[in-house]
Scaffold this motif. Structure first.
Motif, mmCIF file in Angstrom:
data_model
loop_
_atom_site.group_PDB
_atom_site.id
_atom_site.type_symbol
_atom_site.label_atom_id
_atom_site.label_comp_id
_atom_site.label_asym_id
_atom_site.label_seq_id
_atom_site.Cartn_x
_atom_site.Cartn_y
_atom_site.Cartn_z
ATOM 1 N N ALA A 1 2.671 -6.641 -0.624
ATOM 2 C CA ALA A 1 1.826 -5.714 0.136
ATOM 3 C C ALA A 1 1.156 -6.434 1.302
ATOM 4 O O ALA A 1 0.986 -5.864 2.393
ATOM 5 C CB ALA A 1 0.778 -5.093 -0.782
ATOM 6 N N GLN A 2 0.793 -7.686 1.103
ATOM 7 C CA GLN A 2 0.184 -8.458 2.183
ATOM 8 C C GLN A 2 1.144 -8.624 3.349
ATOM 9 O O GLN A 2 0.751 -8.535 4.516
ATOM 10 C CB GLN A 2 -0.240 -9.838 1.656
ATOM 11 C CG GLN A 2 -0.803 -10.740 2.738
ATOM 12 C CD GLN A 2 -1.033 -12.148 2.241
ATOM 13 O OE1 GLN A 2 -1.212 -12.363 1.042
ATOM 14 N NE2 GLN A 2 -1.012 -13.108 3.138
ATOM 15 N N THR A 3 2.423 -8.866 3.048
ATOM 16 C CA THR A 3 3.414 -8.999 4.116
ATOM 17 C C THR A 3 3.514 -7.716 4.931
ATOM 18 O O THR A 3 3.600 -7.754 6.169
ATOM 19 C CB THR A 3 4.788 -9.343 3.509
ATOM 20 O OG1 THR A 3 4.695 -10.575 2.794
ATOM 21 C CG2 THR A 3 5.842 -9.474 4.595
ATOM 22 N N ASP A 4 3.488 -6.569 4.254
ATOM 23 C CA ASP A 4 3.525 -5.293 4.970
ATOM 24 C C ASP A 4 2.283 -5.121 5.842
ATOM 25 O O ASP A 4 2.371 -4.621 6.971
ATOM 26 C CB ASP A 4 3.624 -4.138 3.974
ATOM 27 C CG ASP A 4 4.916 -4.183 3.166
ATOM 28 O OD1 ASP A 4 5.941 -4.629 3.724
ATOM 29 O OD2 ASP A 4 4.895 -3.796 1.985
ATOM 30 N N ALA B 1 1.904 -4.609 9.943
ATOM 31 C CA ALA B 1 1.113 -3.544 10.561
ATOM 32 C C ALA B 1 0.111 -4.121 11.554
ATOM 33 O O ALA B 1 -0.069 -3.596 12.665
ATOM 34 C CB ALA B 1 0.395 -2.737 9.480
ATOM 35 N N ARG B 2 -0.536 -5.208 11.183
ATOM 36 C CA ARG B 2 -1.547 -5.811 12.061
ATOM 37 C C ARG B 2 -0.906 -6.464 13.275
ATOM 38 O O ARG B 2 -1.520 -6.546 14.341
ATOM 39 C CB ARG B 2 -2.360 -6.829 11.273
ATOM 40 C CG ARG B 2 -3.341 -6.190 10.290
ATOM 41 C CD ARG B 2 -3.820 -7.201 9.250
ATOM 42 N NE ARG B 2 -4.525 -8.316 9.858
ATOM 43 C CZ ARG B 2 -5.815 -8.338 10.147
ATOM 44 N NH1 ARG B 2 -6.557 -7.265 9.877
ATOM 45 N NH2 ARG B 2 -6.369 -9.397 10.674
ATOM 46 N N ALA B 3 0.326 -6.957 13.124
ATOM 47 C CA ALA B 3 1.018 -7.525 14.273
ATOM 48 C C ALA B 3 1.361 -6.440 15.294
ATOM 49 O O ALA B 3 1.329 -6.677 16.505
ATOM 50 C CB ALA B 3 2.286 -8.235 13.813
ATOM 51 N N ALA C 1 -5.151 -0.668 7.768
ATOM 52 C CA ALA C 1 -4.623 -2.017 7.523
ATOM 53 C C ALA C 1 -5.751 -3.033 7.467
ATOM 54 O O ALA C 1 -5.732 -3.971 6.646
ATOM 55 C CB ALA C 1 -3.628 -2.396 8.622
ATOM 56 N N ARG C 2 -6.756 -2.875 8.287
ATOM 57 C CA ARG C 2 -7.897 -3.795 8.269
ATOM 58 C C ARG C 2 -8.691 -3.641 6.976
ATOM 59 O O ARG C 2 -9.213 -4.620 6.437
ATOM 60 C CB ARG C 2 -8.790 -3.533 9.481
ATOM 61 C CG ARG C 2 -8.098 -3.781 10.806
ATOM 62 C CD ARG C 2 -8.950 -3.363 11.995
ATOM 63 N NE ARG C 2 -10.060 -4.278 12.202
ATOM 64 C CZ ARG C 2 -10.972 -4.127 13.163
ATOM 65 N NH1 ARG C 2 -10.887 -3.085 13.991
ATOM 66 N NH2 ARG C 2 -11.954 -4.993 13.287
ATOM 67 N N TYR C 3 -8.795 -2.400 6.489
ATOM 68 C CA TYR C 3 -9.500 -2.187 5.213
ATOM 69 C C TYR C 3 -8.798 -2.924 4.074
ATOM 70 O O TYR C 3 -9.429 -3.663 3.313
ATOM 71 C CB TYR C 3 -9.570 -0.694 4.909
ATOM 72 C CG TYR C 3 -9.911 -0.411 3.463
ATOM 73 C CD1 TYR C 3 -11.178 -0.686 2.961
ATOM 74 C CD2 TYR C 3 -8.956 0.112 2.595
ATOM 75 C CE1 TYR C 3 -11.488 -0.443 1.628
ATOM 76 C CE2 TYR C 3 -9.257 0.351 1.260
ATOM 77 C CZ TYR C 3 -10.516 0.070 0.789
ATOM 78 O OH TYR C 3 -10.817 0.288 -0.528
ATOM 79 N N TYR C 4 -7.490 -2.731 3.955
ATOM 80 C CA TYR C 4 -6.764 -3.376 2.863
ATOM 81 C C TYR C 4 -6.684 -4.890 3.057
ATOM 82 O O TYR C 4 -6.616 -5.640 2.078
ATOM 83 C CB TYR C 4 -5.358 -2.780 2.745
ATOM 84 C CG TYR C 4 -5.343 -1.415 2.117
ATOM 85 C CD1 TYR C 4 -5.774 -1.219 0.809
ATOM 86 C CD2 TYR C 4 -4.914 -0.293 2.829
ATOM 87 C CE1 TYR C 4 -5.783 0.035 0.228
ATOM 88 C CE2 TYR C 4 -4.915 0.970 2.252
ATOM 89 C CZ TYR C 4 -5.350 1.124 0.955
ATOM 90 O OH TYR C 4 -5.356 2.369 0.377
ATOM 91 N N GLU D 1 1.126 2.373 5.105
ATOM 92 C CA GLU D 1 1.400 3.296 4.007
ATOM 93 C C GLU D 1 2.277 2.648 2.941
ATOM 94 O O GLU D 1 2.074 2.875 1.736
ATOM 95 C CB GLU D 1 2.061 4.560 4.545
ATOM 96 C CG GLU D 1 1.105 5.444 5.347
ATOM 97 C CD GLU D 1 1.791 6.675 5.913
ATOM 98 O OE1 GLU D 1 3.043 6.753 5.788
ATOM 99 O OE2 GLU D 1 1.098 7.545 6.453
ATOM 100 N N LEU D 2 3.252 1.860 3.369
ATOM 101 C CA LEU D 2 4.085 1.138 2.406
ATOM 102 C C LEU D 2 3.228 0.182 1.579
ATOM 103 O O LEU D 2 3.356 0.119 0.347
ATOM 104 C CB LEU D 2 5.184 0.367 3.139
ATOM 105 C CG LEU D 2 6.097 -0.510 2.286
ATOM 106 C CD1 LEU D 2 6.816 0.308 1.232
ATOM 107 C CD2 LEU D 2 7.088 -1.262 3.169
#
Length: 412
Positions: free
Chosen positions: A237-240, A244-246, A254-257, A220-221
């Motif tokens: 945004a990539q770091t966030d 999330a993926r970790a 998260a996979r979509y973005y 969401e962030l």
């Protein structure tokens, strides 16, 4: 300019050749009268040979020569008449030739403009992968992207709602350690289209939550930052998304973005692979599934893949190793230190398994990304070197590893 010059010359030469053929109206093949002339001349020579051998008399030879000569004159007259016959209309031929030339040159240019990539250099696969890595490292930051986009149109809301949000801002500002207040503020700022204020409040919530956050919070962030940047996935945004993926590798939004980000940096091949696997995992009624369905065909086209519709929730793609939903539910009850230790334990187990049993390039890439999120840069670089050695003969796997390493800041 070299490409356009050569292309223009080729198109002009082809058009000129066709125009000349149309204007001159040359015929293919030989007129029948020309063939008859050769036959009659050969018959004259045969008469002389028969006369010399005594096969025919002199009087008969003269009579035959006269008949053949008459036929020669008739055939020659037909041939001359054909050559000097009525010409085709010159104006019509010239107009048709010009139209043909324009159709060839203009049609070629139009097709290239629609199907080609004007202005794009002639690059090999490795060069394109390298440029994608450079683009990932040097792309604009969140602040730079926000400064470039036009002002976002605010939704129309009731005056009373605006006053309530203003009161919420005041209350959240007075209670800086109230995580719940920051979460509510993020939600309502987003409702008003104030995405920058929304992601700032969401970041405060994550900071105040004492580690009791999940993949959804980081996604969401990232989503709020993406919306504030007009759909652009910034490095922040990539770091966030990496965080999330970790935490939850199977988290659909998260996979979509993540696939969206891969497409933006010039790796539609990896983006398509990510989205295809996400679609297969479903569920079919999720909003992010619908978002993928609306874009995956174009992403497949950019990746050079023949797209075939994928049934959401088909489950044909095996899930990569990662924490299960039960693991994440249990982690929410742990202290921040215990959550961190749990994540490190999962990463360690994945690392040990890959080192002893091996695994897919996607699993190695996930380990590299997780280590970079945990701040273990040197260990991530060591894993990256090991993975490159394991997949040195697989160009596609190396491309995936190089892209992940560039996003994690492991390459120069």
């Amino acid at each position: 300019m070299i490409f356009w010059t050569v292309t223009a010359l080729i198109a002009f030469a082809a058009a000129l050749l066709l125009a000349m053929i149309i204007i001159r109206a040359r015929e293919q093949g030989e007129p029948a009268a020309a063939y008859d002339l050769r036959v009659y001349r050969q018959q004259l020579r045969e008469v002389d040979k028969d006369l010399a051998r005594g096969v025919i008399a002199e009087a008969d030879a003269d009579r035959i020569r006269t008949e053949i000569s008459r036929r020669i004159l008739a055939a020659d007259a037909q041939l001359q008449k054909r050559k000097s016959g009525p010409a085709q209309p010159r104006a019509l031929s010239l107009g048709f030739a010009i139209a043909t030339a324009l159709l060839i040159t203009g049609g070629t240019l139009g097709l290239y403009w629609q199907l080609g990539a004007p202005g794009y250099g002639d690059l090999g696969l490795q060069d394109r992968i390298r440029l994608a890595g450079e683009r990932a490292e040097n792309r604009p930051s969140q602040a730079e992207a926000e400064a470039e986009i036009p002002e976002i149109q605010r939704p129309e809301v009731e005056e009373g709602y605006i006053k309530l949000v203003e009161q919420l801002r005041k209350t959240a500002g007075e209670r800086e350690d109230d995580a719940r207040g920051q979460a509510l503020l993020a939600q309502h700022e987003a409702n008003l289209g104030n995405f920058k204020a929304a992601y700032e409040a969401k970041a405060n919530y994550i900071r105040l939550a004492d580690g009791k956050v999940n993949a959804r919070d980081f996604t969401e962030l990232a989503e709020l930052k993406i919306m504030a940047a007009g759909g652009y996935v910034s490095p922040e945004a990539q770091t966030d998304l990496q965080k999330a993926r970790a935490i939850d590798p199977s988290h659909g939004p998260a996979r979509y973005y993540w696939g969206l980000m891969l497409g933006q940096i010039g790796r539609p091949d990896l983006a398509y692979r990510e989205w295809a696997a996400t679609l297969r995992d479903g569920p079919a009624d999720a909003l992010w599934v619908k978002g993928i369905q609306g874009q995956i065909e174009e992403m497949a086209f950019r990746a050079g893949v023949e797209y075939r519709p994928i049934t959401p929730g088909g489950g044909t793609a095996p899930a990569l190793p990662g924490p299960s939903a039960e693991d994440m539910a249990g982690a929410s009850e742990l202290s921040p230190e215990e959550q961190q230790e749990m994540i490190r334990g999962m990463v360690t187990r994945l690392s040990d398994r890959l080192a002893t049993e091996g695994g897919s390039a996607e699993e190695w890439a996930r380990l590299i990304g997780a280590l970079s999120v945990l701040g273990e840069t040197e260990r991530a670089r060591t894993v990256y070197d090991e993975a490159r050695g394991a997949f040195e003969a697989d160009a596609e796997a190396l491309a995936l590893l190089e892209t992940i390493a560039a996003q994690a800041g492991l390459t120069e």
